[in-house]
Scaffold this motif. Structure first.
Motif, PDB file in Angstrom:
ATOM      1  N   LYS A 126       0.837  -1.211   0.000  1.00  0.00           N
ATOM      2  CA  LYS A 126       0.000   0.000   0.000  1.00  0.00           C
ATOM      3  C   LYS A 126       0.867   1.256   0.000  1.00  0.00           C
ATOM      4  O   LYS A 126       0.563   2.233  -0.697  1.00  0.00           O
ATOM      5  N   ALA A 127       1.966   1.224   0.734  1.00  0.00           N
ATOM      6  CA  ALA A 127       2.881   2.361   0.761  1.00  0.00           C
ATOM      7  C   ALA A 127       3.520   2.572  -0.611  1.00  0.00           C
ATOM      8  O   ALA A 127       3.704   3.710  -1.066  1.00  0.00           O
ATOM      9  N   MET A 128       3.850   1.478  -1.308  1.00  0.00           N
ATOM     10  CA  MET A 128       4.445   1.591  -2.633  1.00  0.00           C
ATOM     11  C   MET A 128       3.435   2.164  -3.632  1.00  0.00           C
ATOM     12  O   MET A 128       3.789   2.991  -4.485  1.00  0.00           O
ATOM     13  N   LEU A 129       2.190   1.747  -3.532  1.00  0.00           N
ATOM     14  CA  LEU A 129       1.157   2.302  -4.409  1.00  0.00           C
ATOM     15  C   LEU A 129       0.996   3.812  -4.196  1.00  0.00           C
ATOM     16  O   LEU A 129       0.806   4.560  -5.150  1.00  0.00           O
ATOM     17  N   LEU A 130       1.107   4.236  -2.945  1.00  0.00           N
ATOM     18  CA  LEU A 130       1.022   5.673  -2.653  1.00  0.00           C
ATOM     19  C   LEU A 130       2.187   6.433  -3.290  1.00  0.00           C
ATOM     20  O   LEU A 130       2.023   7.530  -3.789  1.00  0.00           O
ATOM     21  N   ARG A 131       3.367   5.835  -3.300  1.00  0.00           N
ATOM     22  CA  ARG A 131       4.529   6.479  -3.921  1.00  0.00           C
ATOM     23  C   ARG A 131       4.336   6.631  -5.426  1.00  0.00           C
ATOM     24  O   ARG A 131       4.721   7.623  -6.020  1.00  0.00           O
ATOM     25  N   PHE A 132       3.768   5.615  -6.060  1.00  0.00           N
ATOM     26  CA  PHE A 132       3.569   5.675  -7.508  1.00  0.00           C
ATOM     27  C   PHE A 132       2.493   6.682  -7.905  1.00  0.00           C
ATOM     28  O   PHE A 132       2.559   7.259  -8.978  1.00  0.00           O
ATOM     29  N   THR A 133       1.504   6.904  -7.065  1.00  0.00           N
ATOM     30  CA  THR A 133       0.447   7.858  -7.411  1.00  0.00           C
ATOM     31  C   THR A 133       0.971   9.291  -7.438  1.00  0.00           C
ATOM     32  O   THR A 133       0.493  10.111  -8.202  1.00  0.00           O
ATOM     33  N   GLY A 134       1.960   9.589  -6.622  1.00  0.00           N
ATOM     34  CA  GLY A 134       2.500  10.948  -6.580  1.00  0.00           C
ATOM     35  C   GLY A 134       3.567  11.192  -7.628  1.00  0.00           C
ATOM     36  O   GLY A 134       4.106  12.293  -7.737  1.00  0.00           O
ATOM     37  N   GLY A 135       3.943  10.177  -8.409  1.00  0.00           N
ATOM     38  CA  GLY A 135       4.965  10.348  -9.438  1.00  0.00           C
ATOM     39  C   GLY A 135       6.374  10.277  -8.877  1.00  0.00           C
ATOM     40  O   GLY A 135       7.340  10.613  -9.566  1.00  0.00           O
ATOM     41  N   LEU A 136       6.532   9.839  -7.631  1.00  0.00           N
ATOM     42  CA  LEU A 136       7.874   9.785  -7.029  1.00  0.00           C
ATOM     43  C   LEU A 136       8.705   8.624  -7.574  1.00  0.00           C
ATOM     44  O   LEU A 136       9.922   8.598  -7.375  1.00  0.00           O
ATOM     45  N   HIS A 137       8.069   7.683  -8.248  1.00  0.00           N
ATOM     46  CA  HIS A 137       8.836   6.537  -8.754  1.00  0.00           C
ATOM     47  C   HIS A 137       9.805   6.958  -9.855  1.00  0.00           C
ATOM     48  O   HIS A 137      10.737   6.246 -10.163  1.00  0.00           O
ATOM     49  N   LYS A 138       9.596   8.130 -10.437  1.00  0.00           N
ATOM     50  CA  LYS A 138      10.498   8.604 -11.487  1.00  0.00           C
ATOM     51  C   LYS A 138      11.798   9.150 -10.909  1.00  0.00           C
ATOM     52  O   LYS A 138      12.749   9.383 -11.635  1.00  0.00           O
ATOM     53  N   GLN A 139      11.851   9.319  -9.588  1.00  0.00           N
ATOM     54  CA  GLN A 139      13.042   9.859  -8.941  1.00  0.00           C
ATOM     55  C   GLN A 139      13.980   8.764  -8.425  1.00  0.00           C
ATOM     56  O   GLN A 139      14.987   9.054  -7.807  1.00  0.00           O
ATOM     57  N   ILE A 140      13.661   7.491  -8.678  1.00  0.00           N
ATOM     58  CA  ILE A 140      14.494   6.380  -8.207  1.00  0.00           C
ATOM     59  C   ILE A 140      15.751   6.310  -9.064  1.00  0.00           C
ATOM     60  O   ILE A 140      15.689   6.377 -10.296  1.00  0.00           O
ATOM     61  N   VAL A 141      16.913   6.158  -8.420  1.00  0.00           N
ATOM     62  CA  VAL A 141      18.195   6.075  -9.112  1.00  0.00           C
ATOM     63  C   VAL A 141      18.685   4.637  -9.025  1.00  0.00           C
ATOM     64  O   VAL A 141      18.733   4.044  -7.942  1.00  0.00           O
ATOM     65  N   PHE A 142      19.058   4.084 -10.183  1.00  0.00           N
ATOM     66  CA  PHE A 142      19.600   2.728 -10.215  1.00  0.00           C
ATOM     67  C   PHE A 142      21.096   2.819 -10.435  1.00  0.00           C
ATOM     68  O   PHE A 142      21.572   3.623 -11.207  1.00  0.00           O
TER      69      PHE A 142
END
Length: 165
Positions: A126-142
């Protein structure tokens, strides 16, 4: 065994019947009958001489020694135990399998899902789904760095343990 047979003879000579002896000693009637027949035939309660070659390797002392080693380290190789005790691998396998009643089995990987683990997964998803709704997943660095784990890797082919069957 000798003391059980001696108790049967003592009770029989004191006048007890076979069924009374079986009840008092909590023994089977066949054991009582065979003991009394042996005593009537030979006037002795010792074991009969058994034909054949006596055991020289798979003895009681050897069995106790192997059990002690397995308790100390269940993952110990049967080959190494056989080499240490200066006997063949097949004899060691026979002793462990038939005399001790244990067998080697492979450790299987599987997911441990307790109710607590399931609850934790639900909260994290549920916490991960909340992160994706705000567009924060685009800030992940690999990065190409390797993560080293402290846990030992499992080799299913070679890492076996002995367990009772």
């Amino acid at each position: 065994m000798q003391s059980r047979r001696a108790a049967v003879i003592k009770l029989f000579t004191s006048g007890k019947s076979r069924s009374q002896i079986a009840y008092l000693l909590k023994e089977g009637k066949m054991f009582i009958s065979r003991t009394l027949k042996r005593y009537a035939d030979t006037k002795s309660i010792t074991d009969k001489h058994r034909p054949g070659r006596p055991r020289s390797v798979r003895t009681l002392a050897m069995r106790k020694n192997v059990i002690r080693q397995i308790r100390r380290n269940p993952a110990r190789s049967m080959r190494k135990m056989a080499k240490q005790m200066k006997t063949s691998k097949e004899m060691m396998r026979r002793l462990v399998r038939h005399d001790i009643g244990m067998k080697a089995y492979k450790i299987q990987k599987h997911q441990l899902l307790t109710t607590q683990t399931k609850q934790k997964r639900l909260i994290r998803s549920k916490a991960m789904l909340l992160r994706f709704t705000g567009g924060l997943h685009k800030q992940i660095v690999f990065s190409d760095e390797k993560l080293f784990t402290v846990e030992q890797s499992l080799n299913q082919q070679n890492d076996r343990i002995l367990a009772g069957s």
